[in-house]
Design a protein around this motif. Structure first.
Motif, PDB file in Angstrom:
ATOM      1  N   ALA A 194     -26.428  40.934 -19.220  1.00 26.01           N
ATOM      2  CA  ALA A 194     -24.509  40.436 -18.626  1.00 26.01           C
ATOM      3  C   ALA A 194     -24.436  39.244 -18.831  1.00 26.01           C
ATOM      4  O   ALA A 194     -24.372  38.604 -18.273  1.00 26.01           O
ATOM      5  CB  ALA A 194     -24.419  41.078 -17.270  1.00 26.01           C
ATOM      6  N   THR A 211     -16.506  42.948 -19.874  1.00 26.16           N
ATOM      7  CA  THR A 211     -18.154  43.052 -18.227  1.00 26.16           C
ATOM      8  C   THR A 211     -17.661  44.156 -17.583  1.00 26.16           C
ATOM      9  O   THR A 211     -16.667  44.223 -16.649  1.00 26.16           O
ATOM     10  CB  THR A 211     -17.552  41.372 -17.780  1.00 26.16           C
ATOM     11  N   GLU A 220     -23.653  43.710 -13.258  1.00 29.04           N
ATOM     12  CA  GLU A 220     -23.116  44.038 -14.286  1.00 29.04           C
ATOM     13  C   GLU A 220     -24.026  43.839 -15.342  1.00 29.04           C
ATOM     14  O   GLU A 220     -24.688  44.354 -15.802  1.00 29.04           O
ATOM     15  CB  GLU A 220     -22.000  42.672 -14.914  1.00 29.04           C
ATOM     16  N   THR A 222     -22.779  44.604 -20.415  1.00 31.27           N
ATOM     17  CA  THR A 222     -21.837  44.105 -21.693  1.00 31.27           C
ATOM     18  C   THR A 222     -21.394  45.437 -22.798  1.00 31.27           C
ATOM     19  O   THR A 222     -22.421  45.887 -22.800  1.00 31.27           O
ATOM     20  CB  THR A 222     -21.668  43.139 -21.990  1.00 31.27           C
TER      21      THR A 222
END
Length: 226
Positions: A194, A211, A220, A222
């Protein structure tokens, strides 16, 4: 077993590997199995499939064959859904049988334990050529680097390289551009990482960047769509 690589048990009971030379693990120590399911299956393959019903075969490119966990989970998905998958993976340093034969991924979920024989088939498939591993899963594994690999049109990218702090050369904008150029329209790029620079570079390359909530132990992750 190589002194560089040691089998470890992560928090969900599944194995991962610790690479002493990089001082890095192959998966999240919060749960290798859960991480792969979350990042690559749920937010990668399954999302693409829901958005592109009827498109077959599904073409996947993986950066880092590693333990074979992502490939095995994808094979199980393909067999369960009867959807053909063409899987292309690269790995410059394949694991020895002494290591991969001890990994316990096929024991984690009893509902798919009957797919256990395929895990070894994935590892035993010849390198640098195509192989029919199961009825719905064709694979090509290349012993090569991201810099050197020849890419094919791709629907889903599993970007599962070691962290940018460990292998920064794989996360450069030039390498990301090489990968994203191979993606078909609507293709999905998914990764556990992330990092802000990654997301900025993917946006600069024209992808729509999301995100998303990370797997257990990670806030998080991606995903980017072309």
């Amino acid at each position: 077993m190589s002194q560089e690589i040691k089998i470890i048990t992560t928090e969900d009971g599944s194995h991962s590997l610790y690479h002493a030379g990089l001082n890095e693990t192959y998966h999240s120590f919060h749960g290798a199995y859960r991480e792969s399911v979350h990042v690559f299956m749920l937010y990668g393959l399954e999302t693409w499939f829901m958005r592109n019903p009827g498109v077959q075969p599904i073409r996947i490119f993986e950066v880092g064959f590693g333990t074979g966990l992502n490939a095995w989970l994808t094979l199980v998905w393909a067999e369960q859904n009867k959807i053909p998958v063409l899987y292309h993976s690269i790995e410059p340093f394949p694991l020895e049988k002494e290591i991969y034969s001890q990994l316990n991924y096929t024991e984690v979920d009893e509902t798919i334990m009957h797919y256990k024989p395929y895990f070894e088939r994935l590892h035993q498939a010849p390198w640098n050529e195509g192989a029919i591993v199961s009825e719905y899963f064709n694979m090509k594994k290349d012993i090569t680097t991201l810099e050197e690999v020849q890419l094919y049109p791709t629907d889903v990218v599993f970007f599962d390289a070691f962290a940018p702090s460990k292998q920064p050369e794989l996360w450069t904008k030039a390498m990301l551009e090489k990968v994203t150029e191979s993606m078909n329209s609507g293709g999905i790029f998914t990764t556990y990482c992330a990092m802000g620079q990654l997301k900025r570079d993917l946006k600069d390359l024209g992808l729509t960047v999301e995100t998303l909530p990370g797997p257990p132990g990670k806030k998080e992750m991606t995903r980017a769509v072309k």
